[in-house]
Design a protein around this motif. Sequence first.
Motif, short mmCIF file in Angstrom:
data_model
loop_
_atom_site.label_atom_id
_atom_site.label_comp_id
_atom_site.label_asym_id
_atom_site.label_seq_id
_atom_site.Cartn_x
_atom_site.Cartn_y
_atom_site.Cartn_z
N ALA A 493 75.14 60.25 20.93
CA ALA A 493 75.09 58.93 20.29
C ALA A 493 73.68 58.62 19.80
CB ALA A 493 75.55 57.85 21.26
N ASP A 494 72.70 58.98 20.61
CA ASP A 494 71.30 58.78 20.22
C ASP A 494 70.75 60.10 19.70
OD1 ASP A 494 70.88 56.00 20.97
OD2 ASP A 494 71.15 56.70 23.03
N GLU A 495 70.24 60.05 18.48
CA GLU A 495 69.71 61.24 17.84
C GLU A 495 68.36 61.64 18.41
OE1 GLU A 495 68.14 62.34 13.36
OE2 GLU A 495 69.78 60.92 13.57
N SER A 496 67.57 60.64 18.82
CA SER A 496 66.22 60.94 19.28
C SER A 496 65.66 59.72 20.00
CB SER A 496 65.33 61.30 18.10
OG SER A 496 65.34 60.27 17.13
N VAL A 497 64.48 59.92 20.59
CA VAL A 497 63.73 58.85 21.24
C VAL A 497 62.47 58.59 20.43
CG1 VAL A 497 62.49 58.14 23.32
CG2 VAL A 497 64.59 59.48 23.52
N ILE A 498 62.29 57.34 20.00
CA ILE A 498 61.09 56.97 19.25
C ILE A 498 59.96 56.69 20.23
CG2 ILE A 498 60.06 55.40 17.59
CD1 ILE A 498 62.22 57.17 16.43
N VAL A 499 58.93 57.52 20.18
CA VAL A 499 57.74 57.32 21.02
C VAL A 499 56.69 56.61 20.17
CG1 VAL A 499 55.98 58.43 22.41
CG2 VAL A 499 58.28 59.42 22.31
N GLN A 500 56.41 55.35 20.52
CA GLN A 500 55.46 54.55 19.77
C GLN A 500 54.23 54.23 20.62
OE1 GLN A 500 55.38 53.21 16.37
NE2 GLN A 500 53.32 53.15 17.24
N GLY A 541 69.37 63.74 32.48
CA GLY A 541 68.58 63.47 33.67
C GLY A 541 67.37 62.62 33.37
N THR A 542 66.40 62.61 34.27
CA THR A 542 65.19 61.80 34.12
C THR A 542 64.10 62.61 33.44
OG1 THR A 542 65.72 60.55 36.12
CG2 THR A 542 63.44 60.45 35.34
N HIS A 543 63.42 61.97 32.48
CA HIS A 543 62.31 62.61 31.77
C HIS A 543 61.11 61.65 31.78
CE1 HIS A 543 64.76 65.96 30.17
NE2 HIS A 543 65.73 65.07 30.17
N THR A 544 59.93 62.23 31.75
CA THR A 544 58.70 61.44 31.81
C THR A 544 57.89 61.63 30.53
OG1 THR A 544 58.60 61.69 34.21
CG2 THR A 544 56.59 60.99 33.11
N ILE A 545 57.42 60.52 29.97
CA ILE A 545 56.61 60.54 28.74
C ILE A 545 55.26 59.89 29.04
CG2 ILE A 545 56.43 59.75 26.34
CD1 ILE A 545 59.48 59.67 26.27
N HIS A 546 54.18 60.57 28.66
CA HIS A 546 52.87 59.93 28.74
C HIS A 546 52.02 60.37 27.56
CE1 HIS A 546 51.32 63.76 30.47
NE2 HIS A 546 50.13 63.31 30.10
N LEU A 547 50.89 59.68 27.37
CA LEU A 547 50.01 59.89 26.21
C LEU A 547 48.60 60.23 26.67
CD1 LEU A 547 51.01 56.61 24.31
CD2 LEU A 547 52.07 58.86 24.02
N ARG A 548 47.89 60.94 25.81
CA ARG A 548 46.47 61.18 26.00
C ARG A 548 45.76 60.88 24.69
NH1 ARG A 548 43.33 66.01 25.06
NH2 ARG A 548 41.33 65.96 26.20
N ALA A 549 44.82 59.95 24.72
CA ALA A 549 44.07 59.56 23.53
C ALA A 549 42.64 60.07 23.67
CB ALA A 549 44.08 58.05 23.34
N GLU A 560 49.87 55.32 31.45
CA GLU A 560 50.76 55.41 32.60
C GLU A 560 52.05 56.11 32.17
OE1 GLU A 560 50.33 54.56 35.78
OE2 GLU A 560 48.24 54.04 35.31
N PRO A 561 52.58 57.01 32.99
CA PRO A 561 53.82 57.69 32.60
C PRO A 561 55.00 56.73 32.59
CG PRO A 561 53.20 58.25 34.85
CD PRO A 561 52.06 57.46 34.29
N VAL A 562 55.90 56.95 31.66
CA VAL A 562 57.12 56.15 31.55
C VAL A 562 58.32 57.06 31.79
CG1 VAL A 562 58.62 54.87 29.96
CG2 VAL A 562 56.16 54.40 30.01
N ARG A 563 59.18 56.66 32.70
CA ARG A 563 60.37 57.45 33.00
C ARG A 563 61.57 56.89 32.24
NH1 ARG A 563 59.82 60.86 37.33
NH2 ARG A 563 57.93 60.57 38.60
N ILE A 564 62.31 57.78 31.60
CA ILE A 564 63.54 57.40 30.90
C ILE A 564 64.67 58.28 31.39
CG2 ILE A 564 62.27 56.65 28.85
CD1 ILE A 564 63.23 59.25 27.50
#
Length: 569
Positions: A493-500, A541-549, A560-564
């Motif tokens: 149903a969801d094609e992708s996750v928008i990481v903003q 399952g659970t996935h974690t997204i984080h950023l490095r600038a 901070e990591p975000v769990r989805i």
Amino acid sequence: AFSQGYTPATMVLDVRTAFAQDTGIPYVPENYDRQFHGPVSLRIALARSYNIPAVEMMSRVGVENVIRTAHRMGIDTLDRESSFYGLALTLGGGEVSLLDMTYAYSVMANKGQMAGQPVPVDSRRGGYRALDPVAILRIEDSKGNLLTRCGDAERSDAPCDFTQPKTQQVLSEQLAYLITHVLSDTQARIGAFGSPNPLELDRPAAAKTGTTNNFVDNWALGYTPQIVTGVWVGNTDSTPMVKVTGLTGAAPIWHAIMMYAAQGLPPTGWDEPQGINHVTVCYPSGLLPTRDCQSAVNEIFIAGTEPVGYDSIWQSFQVNRETGKLATVYTPPELVDNRVYEILPPEAADWVREAGLPQPPIEYDTIYTPPEVAGGDIVIASVQPFSYVRGTVPITGTAKSEDFSFFRVQFGPGLNPTQWTQIGGDRGEQLENADLQTWDTAGLPNGLYSVQLLVVKNDQTFANYTVQVTVDNTPPVVSLITPAPDDTFTLGADESVIVQPDAKDNLSLAYVEIFVDGRKVETNTVAPFTYRWPLKGVASGTHTIHLRAVDAAGNEAKSEPVRITVKEK
């Protein structure tokens, strides 16, 4: 846009773009093919249905102006405040009817004229259309008497023959021709639709497709000089279709109807009106060609809107073919090549990198130097001009001269300091490609500084080498706008996750890296740094997204990591 002086040749960037909104969350539109296409003309953008240029133009001309134009051309809906719709209006953010859309296209087909029956006086609204489309041309009784009534303000009982409609000039003939010329340009369309495609007929025809988000609606509207057809495809309960686009859903129906309806009609196009001029311009800038222009095209303009400036996108650089660096006056002429590069605005930097667009070198040829400074007797080698530095900075280079006494290294604020602060003490030995001093920038205010190597001779004369750098010891700040913690996405149903990302720096942000489950999946160098993480093939399952600038000086920060959660359908 064309009525405001923009032209089919106007350049717009089809690159990742964040548009400001009142909500504070940027609007980051995407194209239907999930690709970016770089610099394009408005002709190409419109013919190929690119979304980002459409939103960009909406932002330039104003949502309110677009709505007023739509009303005048026959769209009777879109009756809320412009702030309700925002920039998303251009990509399906407002409800319209198929009849209204087709009626509006008839204005362009008919050289800017609207034809129909007058809207009854008590139903008229200021700024909206004054005529209505006609579904029934004539009603007669069994004896042939005309029964249809006009509802005209002066004689409400007057019979009407709708085969003789009222007309109103809604657009100038030149403006309508400009739109038609673009929408009927089969060559401009090929890059997105291929050839043959359902928008091509056996005669000149203008056409446009549309697909709303999640494939809920798709459209095909188009015309010849005699016929206008509009097609909508979708589910009656507004559930999404399975990847059915305007090209694959509505366009084949439009093609079949137009081919059938046009049988027996002459395959004519549209005569060019007075007030249209043809000018050769440089692509993609749309400006007048220079000798460096690599792509000249012929374009049409409403008189008075032709370009007067010269192209600056294509620029020539002299390059040493052996070193690949920029040539200097000391580079042997036989080694110098004149190379032309496409130089785009800074906001296209990510696209330039991802597309692999060749760019000129940024370093100058250092092999060939003037005889009097051959060998670099007085030079700072470790710090490049106008680079960013932080923390402890090693100063290396060469300090030599005839009648040498000592050298010192010093720094001062700004481009031409009036006060200097010495780094370490004076040194009496001559050094070549060695450590001169170590500069500790901690505690200094961020900003531009000049670093100088001063060599003093025994006769008290001196020579120096100065380089400017920017000190930056402040790390960037970075966090995730989307997705939010504990967001759930459904496979299929969801094609992708928008990481903003929301990334900021006090001076210059270099890039943002995006990590999913600890693995780097994207590096972006231009705001808004958005990334679409495709869910195809992703495990539930659970996935974690984080950023490095990272900023230009090398300071870094992590979000901070975000769990989805990703689940099965």
